[in-house]
Every structure is written in structure tokens, then in C-alpha cells.
Design a protein around this motif. Sequence first.
Motif, PDB file in Angstrom:
ATOM      1  N   LEU A  47     -29.324   3.465  33.641  1.00  0.00           N
ATOM      2  CA  LEU A  47     -29.726   5.191  33.155  1.00  0.00           C
ATOM      3  C   LEU A  47     -28.047   5.491  32.953  1.00  0.00           C
ATOM      4  O   LEU A  47     -27.755   6.161  32.011  1.00  0.00           O
ATOM      5  CB  LEU A  47     -30.073   5.760  34.507  1.00  0.00           C
ATOM      6  N   LEU A  48     -26.650   5.359  34.126  1.00  0.00           N
ATOM      7  CA  LEU A  48     -25.341   5.553  33.829  1.00  0.00           C
ATOM      8  C   LEU A  48     -25.225   4.846  33.080  1.00  0.00           C
ATOM      9  O   LEU A  48     -23.985   5.493  31.960  1.00  0.00           O
ATOM     10  CB  LEU A  48     -25.574   4.585  35.375  1.00  0.00           C
ATOM     11  N   LEU A  49     -25.151   3.367  32.725  1.00  0.00           N
ATOM     12  CA  LEU A  49     -24.743   3.051  31.265  1.00  0.00           C
ATOM     13  C   LEU A  49     -25.119   3.475  30.475  1.00  0.00           C
ATOM     14  O   LEU A  49     -24.268   4.070  29.282  1.00  0.00           O
ATOM     15  CB  LEU A  49     -25.001   1.760  31.353  1.00  0.00           C
ATOM     16  N   LEU A  50     -26.617   3.999  30.196  1.00  0.00           N
ATOM     17  CA  LEU A  50     -26.676   4.568  29.066  1.00  0.00           C
ATOM     18  C   LEU A  50     -26.769   6.409  28.831  1.00  0.00           C
ATOM     19  O   LEU A  50     -25.975   7.073  27.973  1.00  0.00           O
ATOM     20  CB  LEU A  50     -27.979   5.132  28.747  1.00  0.00           C
ATOM     21  N   THR A  51     -25.626   7.016  30.111  1.00  0.00           N
ATOM     22  CA  THR A  51     -25.543   8.144  30.209  1.00  0.00           C
ATOM     23  C   THR A  51     -24.585   9.045  29.602  1.00  0.00           C
ATOM     24  O   THR A  51     -24.465   9.536  28.470  1.00  0.00           O
ATOM     25  CB  THR A  51     -24.804   8.645  31.233  1.00  0.00           C
ATOM     26  N   VAL A  52     -23.432   8.049  29.455  1.00  0.00           N
ATOM     27  CA  VAL A  52     -22.109   8.422  28.328  1.00  0.00           C
ATOM     28  C   VAL A  52     -22.302   8.324  26.363  1.00  0.00           C
ATOM     29  O   VAL A  52     -22.090   9.595  26.619  1.00  0.00           O
ATOM     30  CB  VAL A  52     -21.181   7.119  28.514  1.00  0.00           C
ATOM     31  N   PRO A  53     -22.816   7.346  26.106  1.00  0.00           N
ATOM     32  CA  PRO A  53     -22.882   8.095  24.683  1.00  0.00           C
ATOM     33  C   PRO A  53     -24.188   8.793  25.014  1.00  0.00           C
ATOM     34  O   PRO A  53     -24.130   9.364  23.521  1.00  0.00           O
ATOM     35  CB  PRO A  53     -23.298   6.443  24.268  1.00  0.00           C
ATOM     36  N   VAL A  54     -24.919   8.981  25.651  1.00  0.00           N
ATOM     37  CA  VAL A  54     -26.775   9.864  25.357  1.00  0.00           C
ATOM     38  C   VAL A  54     -26.365  11.017  25.255  1.00  0.00           C
ATOM     39  O   VAL A  54     -26.463  12.225  24.677  1.00  0.00           O
ATOM     40  CB  VAL A  54     -27.350   9.374  26.166  1.00  0.00           C
ATOM     41  N   LEU A  55     -24.988  11.755  26.100  1.00  0.00           N
ATOM     42  CA  LEU A  55     -24.993  13.069  26.991  1.00  0.00           C
ATOM     43  C   LEU A  55     -23.832  13.348  25.281  1.00  0.00           C
ATOM     44  O   LEU A  55     -23.044  14.123  24.559  1.00  0.00           O
ATOM     45  CB  LEU A  55     -24.292  13.227  27.617  1.00  0.00           C
ATOM     46  N   ILE A  56     -23.119  12.081  25.100  1.00  0.00           N
ATOM     47  CA  ILE A  56     -21.856  12.504  24.425  1.00  0.00           C
ATOM     48  C   ILE A  56     -22.520  12.627  22.619  1.00  0.00           C
ATOM     49  O   ILE A  56     -21.901  13.602  21.868  1.00  0.00           O
ATOM     50  CB  ILE A  56     -20.831  11.414  23.750  1.00  0.00           C
ATOM     51  N   SER A  57     -23.619  12.438  22.739  1.00  0.00           N
ATOM     52  CA  SER A  57     -24.511  12.795  20.839  1.00  0.00           C
ATOM     53  C   SER A  57     -24.483  13.492  21.172  1.00  0.00           C
ATOM     54  O   SER A  57     -25.039  14.073  19.921  1.00  0.00           O
ATOM     55  CB  SER A  57     -25.857  11.195  20.695  1.00  0.00           C
ATOM     56  N   VAL A  58     -24.967  14.720  21.944  1.00  0.00           N
ATOM     57  CA  VAL A  58     -25.333  15.957  22.086  1.00  0.00           C
ATOM     58  C   VAL A  58     -24.625  16.441  20.711  1.00  0.00           C
ATOM     59  O   VAL A  58     -25.143  17.508  20.325  1.00  0.00           O
ATOM     60  CB  VAL A  58     -25.246  16.505  23.568  1.00  0.00           C
ATOM     61  N   ARG A  59     -23.175  16.720  20.829  1.00  0.00           N
ATOM     62  CA  ARG A  59     -23.026  16.747  19.907  1.00  0.00           C
ATOM     63  C   ARG A  59     -23.016  16.634  17.611  1.00  0.00           C
ATOM     64  O   ARG A  59     -22.870  18.283  16.580  1.00  0.00           O
ATOM     65  CB  ARG A  59     -20.857  17.273  19.877  1.00  0.00           C
ATOM     66  N   SER A  60     -23.987  15.984  17.794  1.00  0.00           N
ATOM     67  CA  SER A  60     -24.396  15.412  16.656  1.00  0.00           C
ATOM     68  C   SER A  60     -25.839  14.934  16.630  1.00  0.00           C
ATOM     69  O   SER A  60     -25.800  13.818  15.762  1.00  0.00           O
ATOM     70  CB  SER A  60     -22.721  14.888  15.968  1.00  0.00           C
ATOM     71  N   LEU A  61     -26.599  15.811  17.488  1.00  0.00           N
ATOM     72  CA  LEU A  61     -27.783  15.073  17.550  1.00  0.00           C
ATOM     73  C   LEU A  61     -28.923  15.014  16.162  1.00  0.00           C
ATOM     74  O   LEU A  61     -29.543  13.707  15.863  1.00  0.00           O
ATOM     75  CB  LEU A  61     -28.745  15.438  18.709  1.00  0.00           C
ATOM     76  N   PHE A  62     -28.868  15.619  15.202  1.00  0.00           N
ATOM     77  CA  PHE A  62     -29.328  15.892  13.750  1.00  0.00           C
ATOM     78  C   PHE A  62     -28.393  16.630  13.088  1.00  0.00           C
ATOM     79  O   PHE A  62     -28.993  16.564  11.658  1.00  0.00           O
ATOM     80  CB  PHE A  62     -30.267  17.122  14.078  1.00  0.00           C
ATOM     81  N   GLY A  63     -26.997  16.808  13.109  1.00  0.00           N
ATOM     82  CA  GLY A  63     -26.022  16.653  12.160  1.00  0.00           C
ATOM     83  C   GLY A  63     -24.925  16.757  12.983  1.00  0.00           C
ATOM     84  O   GLY A  63     -24.487  16.909  14.529  1.00  0.00           O
ATOM     85  N   SER A  64     -24.119  16.821  12.172  1.00  0.00           N
ATOM     86  CA  SER A  64     -22.498  16.870  12.939  1.00  0.00           C
ATOM     87  C   SER A  64     -21.723  18.148  11.973  1.00  0.00           C
ATOM     88  O   SER A  64     -21.885  18.970  10.788  1.00  0.00           O
ATOM     89  CB  SER A  64     -21.707  15.579  12.296  1.00  0.00           C
ATOM     90  N   THR A  65     -20.680  17.682  12.499  1.00  0.00           N
ATOM     91  CA  THR A  65     -19.370  19.276  11.745  1.00  0.00           C
ATOM     92  C   THR A  65     -19.401  19.522  10.239  1.00  0.00           C
ATOM     93  O   THR A  65     -19.487  20.178   9.915  1.00  0.00           O
ATOM     94  CB  THR A  65     -18.212  19.250  12.249  1.00  0.00           C
ATOM     95  N   LEU A  66     -19.161  18.457   9.337  1.00  0.00           N
ATOM     96  CA  LEU A  66     -19.258  18.028   8.456  1.00  0.00           C
ATOM     97  C   LEU A  66     -20.022  17.698   7.382  1.00  0.00           C
ATOM     98  O   LEU A  66     -20.099  17.928   6.339  1.00  0.00           O
ATOM     99  CB  LEU A  66     -17.900  17.242   8.328  1.00  0.00           C
ATOM    100  N   ALA A  67     -21.124  17.446   8.430  1.00  0.00           N
ATOM    101  CA  ALA A  67     -22.377  17.059   7.136  1.00  0.00           C
ATOM    102  C   ALA A  67     -23.700  17.631   7.714  1.00  0.00           C
ATOM    103  O   ALA A  67     -23.662  18.028   8.940  1.00  0.00           O
ATOM    104  CB  ALA A  67     -22.906  15.468   6.992  1.00  0.00           C
ATOM    105  N   PRO A  68     -24.824  17.762   6.657  1.00  0.00           N
ATOM    106  CA  PRO A  68     -26.042  17.449   7.133  1.00  0.00           C
ATOM    107  C   PRO A  68     -27.077  16.887   8.196  1.00  0.00           C
ATOM    108  O   PRO A  68     -28.086  16.986   8.489  1.00  0.00           O
ATOM    109  CB  PRO A  68     -26.586  18.363   6.194  1.00  0.00           C
TER     110      PRO A  68
END
Length: 612
Positions: free
Chosen positions: A369-390
Motif C-alpha cells: 500500500l505504501l509503495l503504491l501510495t506515491v504514484p496513486v496520489l500523485i496521479s490525482v492531478r491528471s486522472l482523466f486529463g492533463s493541464t495541456l490535453a484532454p
Amino acid sequence: MVVAVSLGAAVLLWCKLQSLVQNDPGVWLEESLRLARGETPYRDFFWQYPPLGLAAIGYPLRWFGASFSVAQIALDVLSLGIVALIFCLLGYLVPRTLRVWICLLGIVVGATTQTYFSLFSLLSYSPALHAAALGLLLMLLGLFRYLGEASAGQKFPKTAAALILSGCWIALMSKQEAFLVAPALLTLAALFDPHTQGATRRTRWSKVLAAGLLPPLGAYLLLGKVVGFTNLAAALRGYGLATLPCAWWPTGLGVFGALAALGAAAFVIGVGSLCELSRWQETLGGRYFWLLTAAAAGGAIWVGYEWYAGGPLLTGPSSAAARVLSLSKAAFGTSPVLRPVLWSSIVYWLALLTMLICRPVQRVRLELLLLLTVPVLISVRSLFGSTLAPTPEVPALSYPFLVLLGPYLLARVLEFPGHAAAGLKLQGNRVAVRITSTLVITYAVLRVAAAYPDLLSNRAFTSIATESGLVRVLDGKVNAELYQYVMHHTGPRDYFLELPYGGGLTFATGRRNPVFSNQFAQIPLPERFQADDLARILKNPPKLVVASGEPNFGTFWGIQGNMACVFPRWTWIPDRPSWTPESALPLTQFLKDNYHTERKAGPWLLLGRNAQ
């Protein structure tokens, strides 16, 4: 071998840039130069991240001289630290042979990635990424060490505490994503710590949480007092960029991309299982048929997404050749390859969290869980799209974590029929290791082969001897012409400005930037900063300006297109404008009224002041 490949990457990428007059590296190089000269970030100049990444480059420039080579060495040291920590972390996860190959894969991916998370290269979009990655890797190593060494009734192991706390401080002072990830790691470890319970657990972890979070908080309070709390708050919000899109809110295309990522993961697992067909059939029985069915369906969804998403779904009709090219990029590009790892990690993380809540705590589940927590929570900023693309995108900061997680999770799944992976570390099933190693080596070789002509080789680059040392530039002829013109028509004390999105030429010439920001595109800079830039340029007008030949010199407010948040509506792609094409920045109008074109170099204009 790991050290040799790291040094080789550093040599091949030494002082290379795509351009001096545009892109992210020039921005942070110029900002680091301003810190080295004694200016204060957030108050005197633009910096949209916490301060540690800037300090990691700016202070070496102050101590050893403002040159490309000093900046390159500082980034190489950060990169080597990341590689060393990845190697140490892999010691908890995989056998020795796979450990080396995965570590080499991390180096190759980082060395051949342009703009995002680059290792041993100036091309990364910010050194804040490297500092934050170092901190989060240190935290993971400390937490794994604690779980392995601690026991009931004993004090917190000193080495583990040092790793956890130092990593927490570094991460929280480097990148905004750590504001969520670092406290979450500590909280999850506290909630499910198998070595303590009751009052003992609360006492132990309350001290760790206080020691990890309060010093950075105190540092931010002191920094805010110096630079102004409104200035610091604006910077940590990305000057408006962080709140413009809401990539956590699903759109139709975003959900399609997430399903495609899970489908690609299922397809790879299904194909890998065929190498031990009899063992999988014996373990799963009739359920194995459904596994293969899911793998086939997942592969079809993935191909469908990559075939259409880059073509008619976004850009209109496209040729079959263009779609094949899009599919090949998806098969070997960084974000498309890591997206299945990310979405598999999200699903696995949710399952592990549920099991830890509903069942007795097992150490291996907590470690995973701890190992996965880092990338999983970082990904909140672009789960379904990013700043520059849909389309969904893998955030750059998660790259090093997903690069090691991808092979590890694949090998762990392929060991499933033998029930070998009961602990965190793989048991070294021969078939699983061979399949994983083959994929890792093949992908790494393809990455190097694709990147060699235009990045790793020096043939495409032009060497330019500048006031800040030698730099190799991809757009060399035009950049050399611009550099020579600036040097011949300005003096060391003159002010100089680049538009719309640069700073590398300012760094190369050693000239001074008169305004607060040197990023006049994409960032929806608040009006008070726009007004301040106009006031600054009126006070210290630049003797020369290098600007794009586009309308308004290429400057614009926000992100071109429709990327603004559509919450709470459901749309296929975002449909709210995220920029104002009809408006011009106040600074731009001043330049139109008071400057004229002296010369053109490629797409760039060299603007001089009108005669008074």
C-alpha cells in the motif's frame, strides 16, 4: 553496471537543450540565475514551486559560477541520488538480476525523456521534480526499514526515523504533490502499523507526524513573512494554472483512456500467462478462460483507444498511416506505457486499503500500500486529463515510481500460480523473471535506438560558446544568430527580455531580466502580477527584446483551447475556454508602442527601442 550507464547518460546528455529561447529548461535556468544573483523568489521573480528545487540549482550557481556546466553537474548529482535510491528500494522488491535491469530501465527512460522527468539532462521541466522524488524515495526506504526492523516495545529505529523525516522535509519543500503524498504515507503507516497498537501507536506516530510536518510548516511561515503570504500562496497555486483544469473530474474521453489502460494491463498479463499455461489452468480452473477473455477484450479496447483517440476523436479524420504512427507511439512512449501501470496501481491500492480496513493487518499488504501510495496520489492531478490535453496523462513526478512498479507488479502477477510472492520481495520464479527481463531489456533498447539520432548523438546539436559556457542546442543555427546579436547590441548591465516563454538566452548571455515573470504563455498570471510586470518594464526598459513573430509576440493568458474545468457537467472532452484570445497582456501593448523590429532570425524578432 548501473554506475557506468549513469555516467554514460551524463556524458551523452551533457549541456544539451532543444532551444535557448523557448521551453521549460530556459525558464528555470533563468530563475536559478536570479536566485544566484541574490534576488528572492516569489517576491522578486516568478517561481511556481516550493523553494528547494530552485535552491538545488541556484546555490551551486552562486558558489561555483553561473554556467551551464554547473547547472548540469547539480542535476547529475540529483539524478545519481535518485538512481541510487531506486536501486536500494528495489532490494526490497526483486531478485538481484531483475534489480539491475529495472534500475537500468529507470536510467534509460529518464535519459531519453524530454521535458518531463529527465535524468542526467537539463531538459526536465523543473529541478523541483528531482528534489521531490529524492524525498519520497527516502520516505519509502525509511518506512520499509521501520517495518522490517521495529518490534513491539522498542524505540523507533534511528536510521529509519532519519530517512523518513529527512525525506518528508525534502519532499514537502520541493513540489506541491508532496503536500498530499507525504502526510498520507505517514498517516497510513500510523493507522496500520503492525508493531504498535492503542496508546503506544498514537504516541509514537503523533511524534513522527509532528517531527515530519511541523518543520516544513515553520519554514513556509518564515518564507511567507519574508516574501509576503499572498505572493507565496499565489506561487504554490501555480499562479492560477493548478485550478484551471480539474483533471480528477471524469470526461468521456478520460474514462475511455482509463479503461484502455486497464485493458492493456490485462492483455499483457494474459499473454504472459500463456508461457505457463498448464500452471495457470491448474490454479484457476475454469476461471482461466475468463482471464483470457478479459485479456483479449482489454487488448481490443486499448488498440481502439490508441487508434482513434489521436485521430478522429480529437483532430478529425486521419490516414491509416497516421494512426499506425499514433499506435506505435503508444506502444513505446513514456506516458502511454506507464498509464496501464498507473491505473492497475490505482485498482490494487484501493483493494489493499479495503483489505487493511476489513481484515487483520498484514505487513506485506501495508508495504505494498505504501509503495503504491506515491504514484496513486500523485496521479490525482491528471486522472482523466492533463493541464495541456484532454487525454489522461501520467504526471512526471510519478515516472521513477511507475518505472520500477511496472516490472515488479508484472513479475508478481506472473508468480501467482506458484503462490510464491507471499512477502513483498519476489521469490524469483524463473519464467516470471525471464518474461519481465525480456520486456524490460527490449523496451530499453528500443528507447535508446529511437532517442540516439536526435538526442543522445551530438550530430543534431550545434555547440555554442556562450558567456555561461558551452551549450549544445538542437535549434543551433538560429540560436547562435540570436546569441551573437544580443551580445553585440547589449552590455552586461543592460536589461533584456524574452517572449513568450524562455530564459535560456538570458542565462547564456548573463543579461538581466527586468520583469517578475519570463513565462507569458500557458500561465494565467493574475492581473496584479501583469500590472507589476508593466510597472517594472516602465522603470527598467529592456534595451533589446527577443520575441516570437506570432500575434502579440506569442503571449497569451491561460492555456490555448478548451481545457477549463467543466465540473459538475459531463462532457466528452472539456468545452470551456481556458484562455482569452482577444486580450493582450499590458506588457505586450507597451512593447508594440515603444519598440520596433531590428532584425528577424527564423521565427524570432529582435526588437529595439524606438528613438526618443
